[in-house]
Every structure is written in structure tokens, then in C-alpha cells.
Write an enzyme that holds these catalytic residues in place. Sequence first.
Site: not given
Ligand SMILES: CNC(=O)[C@@H](NC(=O)[C@H](CC(C)C)CN(O)C=O)C(C)(C)C
Ligand SMILES: [Ca+2]
Ligand SMILES: [Zn+2]
Ligand SMILES: [Zn+2]
Length: 162
Positions: A59, A70, A78, A82, A85, A94, A98, A120, A124, A130
Site C-alpha cells: 500500500a 529495520h 530502544g 525517538t 518516523h 514514501g 514505522h 503525527h 508526515h 513540523h
Molecule cells: C518522547 N520522545 C519524543 O518526543 C521524541 N520525538 C519523537 O519521537 C517524534 C514523534 C513524536 C512527536 C510523536 C519523532 N518524529 O518527529 C517523528 O515524526 C524526541 C523529541 C525525543 C525526538
Molecule cells: Ca525509541
Molecule cells: Zn523506519
Molecule cells: Zn515528526
Amino acid sequence: DYSHNNRVNRWNKNVITYNIGRYTSDLPHSTVDSLIESALSVWARASTLTFVRLRTQRADIMVEFSTFEHGDAYPFDGSKGTLAHAFGPGEGIGGDAHFDDDETWTAGSKGFNLYLVAAHEFGHSLGLRHSQNPESLMYPTYKSSRSPKNSQPYYYSRHGWN
Ligand SMILES: CNC(=O)[C@@H](NC(=O)[C@H](CC(C)C)CN(O)C=O)C(C)(C)C
Ligand SMILES: [Ca+2]
Ligand SMILES: [Zn+2]
Ligand SMILES: [Zn+2]
């Protein structure tokens, strides 16, 4: 920027397909299915997009839970750090979203709320970057206090979709 956008920044169609691959063991499959569906409906309501779930074929948006390395250039890290993403619109990876399965995924306020994170990520997947507005769904840092209702993306009402 966690949205690994490729050069295309919009889908050139209104029906977007999604397929949920590997699941997390934190929640029943049916709960994951409904949280993913709810997160997509947030964007469907704010645009002219329709999301159709596929079960066997590839899809536009492949949804999966994985840990560390991955198969793409962005291994997870871990627990904590993060959470997930996603890739901007385009062929192949595209649109894919994940989720780090070393997090504790929940439907409530414990751990990390899958609905909020998925909403969120799908932003993307649709080409959004953002927002610096802490109230926005696209704010780069997770905030469990965000109530889904007032995080309705106003983006499309202001900028239109197509
Ligand atoms: C609790 N940890 C965080 O808040 C981390 N932020 C995220 O993992 C983002 C996703 C959240 C906003 C749902 C990553 N992102 O932008 C994916 O599109 C850090 C700010 C530590 C990077
Ligand atoms: Ca993590
Ligand atoms: Zn990935
Ligand atoms: Zn994001």
C-alpha cells in the site's frame, strides 16, 4: 527533522491505501487497527483524502512496528528517545510509517498513546513538516496532555489540500 521527506511533497491522488504489517505485542491487533484508523480519519476529515486498508498488497502507507535496525537508514534507538518516523509521499518507502516497538504503546494515557503518535506520523506521510506551535499535532515533541479534539489540524482549512 523526523519526517524523512523525499522530493515529492504531496500525493497526486485522493484515495490513499494503507497496510498494517508487523504489530506491537503491547495491544490487541483489533485495538491497533482502530487506533490507526482513527488517526487516519483525523486527516480525512481535514482534507479531501480517503484512506483504504489493504491486507495483502503493498500500500501507499505501510505501517509497521519494529526495533533498532529495520531495513531503512533510520534505525530506532530502544526505549524512549525517538518514538516513530515516517516518510513523505512517494513511491516505495514514501508514505510509510514505522513505530519503535521498544516503546510501550497504549490506547490511554500510560506509556505512549498510539493514536496521538500515529496522527503525527501520518501528517508526515501526507507531506507535512513540523510545526513550532506546541498545540499542533505536528509539534516535534510528544505531549500526552494534547487532547485529540483540539489538535484538529487546521492546516487544510487555511491552505486547502489540492
Ligand atoms: C518522547 N520522545 C519524543 O518526543 C521524541 N520525538 C519523537 O519521537 C517524534 C514523534 C513524536 C512527536 C510523536 C519523532 N518524529 O518527529 C517523528 O515524526 C524526541 C523529541 C525525543 C525526538
Ligand atoms: Ca525509541
Ligand atoms: Zn523506519
Ligand atoms: Zn515528526
